[in-house]
Design a protein around this motif. Structure first.
Motif, PDB file in Angstrom:
ATOM      1  N   THR A  20       0.754   6.683   4.233  1.00 21.10           N
ATOM      2  CA  THR A  20       1.791   7.711   4.115  1.00 21.10           C
ATOM      3  C   THR A  20       3.130   7.071   3.770  1.00 21.10           C
ATOM      4  O   THR A  20       3.559   6.113   4.422  1.00 21.10           O
ATOM      5  CB  THR A  20       1.918   8.502   5.429  1.00 21.10           C
ATOM      6  N   VAL A  21       3.775   7.597   2.734  1.00 17.07           N
ATOM      7  CA  VAL A  21       5.079   7.105   2.285  1.00 17.07           C
ATOM      8  C   VAL A  21       5.996   8.319   2.109  1.00 17.07           C
ATOM      9  O   VAL A  21       5.671   9.242   1.350  1.00 17.07           O
ATOM     10  CB  VAL A  21       4.975   6.328   0.957  1.00 17.07           C
ATOM     11  N   HIS A  22       7.122   8.320   2.845  1.00 12.32           N
ATOM     12  CA  HIS A  22       8.075   9.431   2.765  1.00 12.32           C
ATOM     13  C   HIS A  22       7.386  10.788   2.955  1.00 12.32           C
ATOM     14  O   HIS A  22       7.685  11.754   2.244  1.00 12.32           O
ATOM     15  CB  HIS A  22       8.825   9.413   1.430  1.00 12.32           C
ATOM     16  N   GLY A  23       6.456  10.827   3.885  1.00  6.65           N
ATOM     17  CA  GLY A  23       5.799  12.078   4.225  1.00  6.65           C
ATOM     18  C   GLY A  23       4.696  12.511   3.275  1.00  6.65           C
ATOM     19  O   GLY A  23       4.112  13.580   3.454  1.00  6.65           O
ATOM     20  N   ARG A  24       4.363  11.686   2.269  1.00  3.74           N
ATOM     21  CA  ARG A  24       3.298  12.021   1.315  1.00  3.74           C
ATOM     22  C   ARG A  24       2.123  11.071   1.506  1.00  3.74           C
ATOM     23  O   ARG A  24       2.306   9.874   1.764  1.00  3.74           O
ATOM     24  CB  ARG A  24       3.809  11.918  -0.134  1.00  3.74           C
ATOM     25  N   ASP A  25       0.910  11.596   1.372  1.00  2.62           N
ATOM     26  CA  ASP A  25      -0.314  10.824   1.560  1.00  2.62           C
ATOM     27  C   ASP A  25      -0.800  10.248   0.239  1.00  2.62           C
ATOM     28  O   ASP A  25      -0.940  10.971  -0.759  1.00  2.62           O
ATOM     29  CB  ASP A  25      -1.410  11.704   2.160  1.00  2.62           C
ATOM     30  N   TYR A  26      -1.068   8.943   0.251  1.00  9.28           N
ATOM     31  CA  TYR A  26      -1.585   8.233  -0.913  1.00  9.28           C
ATOM     32  C   TYR A  26      -2.915   7.571  -0.546  1.00  9.28           C
ATOM     33  O   TYR A  26      -3.141   7.224   0.612  1.00  9.28           O
ATOM     34  CB  TYR A  26      -0.610   7.146  -1.387  1.00  9.28           C
ATOM     35  N   GLN A  27      -3.752   7.368  -1.541  1.00 10.01           N
ATOM     36  CA  GLN A  27      -4.973   6.598  -1.319  1.00 10.01           C
ATOM     37  C   GLN A  27      -4.597   5.124  -1.199  1.00 10.01           C
ATOM     38  O   GLN A  27      -4.039   4.540  -2.128  1.00 10.01           O
ATOM     39  CB  GLN A  27      -5.954   6.802  -2.472  1.00 10.01           C
ATOM     40  N   LYS A  28      -4.907   4.529  -0.069  1.00 10.40           N
ATOM     41  CA  LYS A  28      -4.505   3.150   0.196  1.00 10.40           C
ATOM     42  C   LYS A  28      -5.103   2.184  -0.829  1.00 10.40           C
ATOM     43  O   LYS A  28      -4.419   1.270  -1.325  1.00 10.40           O
ATOM     44  CB  LYS A  28      -4.919   2.737   1.610  1.00 10.40           C
ATOM     45  N   PHE A  29      -6.358   2.366  -1.168  1.00  9.12           N
ATOM     46  CA  PHE A  29      -7.022   1.478  -2.120  1.00  9.12           C
ATOM     47  C   PHE A  29      -6.310   1.504  -3.469  1.00  9.12           C
ATOM     48  O   PHE A  29      -6.082   0.469  -4.098  1.00  9.12           O
ATOM     49  CB  PHE A  29      -8.484   1.882  -2.287  1.00  9.12           C
ATOM     50  N   SER A  30      -5.950   2.707  -3.907  1.00 10.94           N
ATOM     51  CA  SER A  30      -5.299   2.847  -5.203  1.00 10.94           C
ATOM     52  C   SER A  30      -3.937   2.174  -5.228  1.00 10.94           C
ATOM     53  O   SER A  30      -3.566   1.522  -6.210  1.00 10.94           O
ATOM     54  CB  SER A  30      -5.160   4.335  -5.549  1.00 10.94           C
ATOM     55  N   ILE A  31      -3.174   2.307  -4.143  1.00 13.33           N
ATOM     56  CA  ILE A  31      -1.861   1.674  -4.072  1.00 13.33           C
ATOM     57  C   ILE A  31      -1.997   0.161  -3.979  1.00 13.33           C
ATOM     58  O   ILE A  31      -1.307  -0.593  -4.682  1.00 13.33           O
ATOM     59  CB  ILE A  31      -1.068   2.221  -2.866  1.00 13.33           C
ATOM     60  N   ASP A  32      -2.885  -0.299  -3.106  1.00 15.60           N
ATOM     61  CA  ASP A  32      -3.051  -1.739  -2.904  1.00 15.60           C
ATOM     62  C   ASP A  32      -3.488  -2.455  -4.174  1.00 15.60           C
ATOM     63  O   ASP A  32      -3.166  -3.635  -4.378  1.00 15.60           O
ATOM     64  CB  ASP A  32      -4.075  -2.008  -1.793  1.00 15.60           C
ATOM     65  N   HIS A  33      -4.222  -1.751  -5.043  1.00 15.15           N
ATOM     66  CA  HIS A  33      -4.745  -2.379  -6.257  1.00 15.15           C
ATOM     67  C   HIS A  33      -3.997  -1.925  -7.512  1.00 15.15           C
ATOM     68  O   HIS A  33      -4.464  -2.165  -8.640  1.00 15.15           O
ATOM     69  CB  HIS A  33      -6.236  -2.075  -6.394  1.00 15.15           C
ATOM     70  N   SER A  34      -2.838  -1.279  -7.323  1.00 15.15           N
ATOM     71  CA  SER A  34      -1.983  -0.863  -8.447  1.00 15.15           C
ATOM     72  C   SER A  34      -2.747  -0.037  -9.480  1.00 15.15           C
ATOM     73  O   SER A  34      -2.594  -0.214 -10.703  1.00 15.15           O
ATOM     74  CB  SER A  34      -1.362  -2.096  -9.137  1.00 15.15           C
ATOM     75  N   ILE A  35      -3.574   0.898  -8.978  1.00 17.51           N
ATOM     76  CA  ILE A  35      -4.365   1.744  -9.874  1.00 17.51           C
ATOM     77  C   ILE A  35      -3.610   3.008 -10.240  1.00 17.51           C
ATOM     78  O   ILE A  35      -3.435   3.328 -11.417  1.00 17.51           O
ATOM     79  CB  ILE A  35      -5.719   2.086  -9.227  1.00 17.51           C
TER      80      ILE A  35
END
Length: 244
Positions: A20-35
């Motif tokens: 969660t970033v600034h109250g929004r949910d992101y897929q951790k795998f996608s963020i961690d791998h710059s997808i």
């Protein structure tokens, strides 16, 4: 007929984890791998549905632009909230529509039986057999395709299409401008578009939409037609003709 289960494995839990970033949910795998750097929450699903409605208006409700014949197998790359794929599947129950996306978080629960969602990173080589699909749909995946992946992505699409069949691609070039020159570099919306492009330029190619025709030709496609459509982002200015 395409086998929806070919090359698939059980879902790994790492693709389900969120951050969660600034109250929004992101897929951790996608963020961690710059997808892909967009949320995967309900608000994003709603935005994608609104975006699909805009596309339906701009495209006069057409799902297919090429002169297609009977279609029995469709691949939708980066299906998101499945708006396009679900409509195609509902209109033709005899057509198998496979959708691939890095995240399953925005997939609606109520989908046609002939729509088959799969989790995959389209930056990786496709696992589908050659000559599997009658039609491939790729819309607004530019924010997820790595800069150096575009040539092989298009070659992969060419490989899995049956001979004589079609790919349809839609991308946005994020250069906010106005016909009358009222938007300048000092305006916030222009600054946003420049900042966005610079922020992803090391891993993505924000100018890829302008090179699509050449890249398709380089991948071996023929009978290529391209069109650039202006997409309004706000109300029309004074003196402009009204549009419904």
């Amino acid at each position: 007929m395409v086998d929806p289960q070919a090359g698939t494995t059980a879902l790994d839990d790492q693709y389900v984890q969120l951050t969660t970033v600034h109250g929004r949910d992101y897929q951790k795998f996608s963020i961690d791998h710059s997808i892909h750097f967009v949320p995967v929450d309900e608000d994003e699903a709603d935005r994608l549905e609104d975006q699909h409605r805009v596309c339906n208006i701009v495209f006069d409700g057409r799902h297919f632009f090429p002169p297609v014949g009977p279609i029995r197998s469709v691949l939708d790359c980066g299906y998101g909230a499945a708006s396009w794929a679900a409509e195609v599947a509902e209109k033709d129950p005899d057509c198998t529509v496979i959708g691939v996306d890095i995240s399953l978080h925005m997939k609606p629960d109520d989908l046609p039986d002939n729509f088959i969602p799969q989790l995959d990173d389209i930056n990786r080589p496709f696992t589908f057999n050659a000559n599997s699909f009658d039609f491939v749909h790729s819309r607004f995946v530019g924010g997820g395709i790595n800069r150096n992946r575009w040539p092989t992505y298009l070659r992969d699409i060419k490989k899995i299409l049956k001979p004589g069949c079609w790919v349809q691609m839609v991308e946005i070039y994020y250069m906010c401008q106005s016909d009358n020159g009222s938007i300048t570099d000092g305006h916030a919306i222009r600054q946003w578009s420049h900042t966005y492009s610079r922020s992803i330029d090391d891993v993505k190619d924000p100018r890829a939409p302008l090179q699509m025709q050449a890249m398709l030709a380089g991948a071996g496609f023929t009978d290529i037609e391209t069109s650039m459509i202006r997409l309004p982002m706000c109300a029309w200015g004074e003196g402009e003709p009204s549009h419904s």
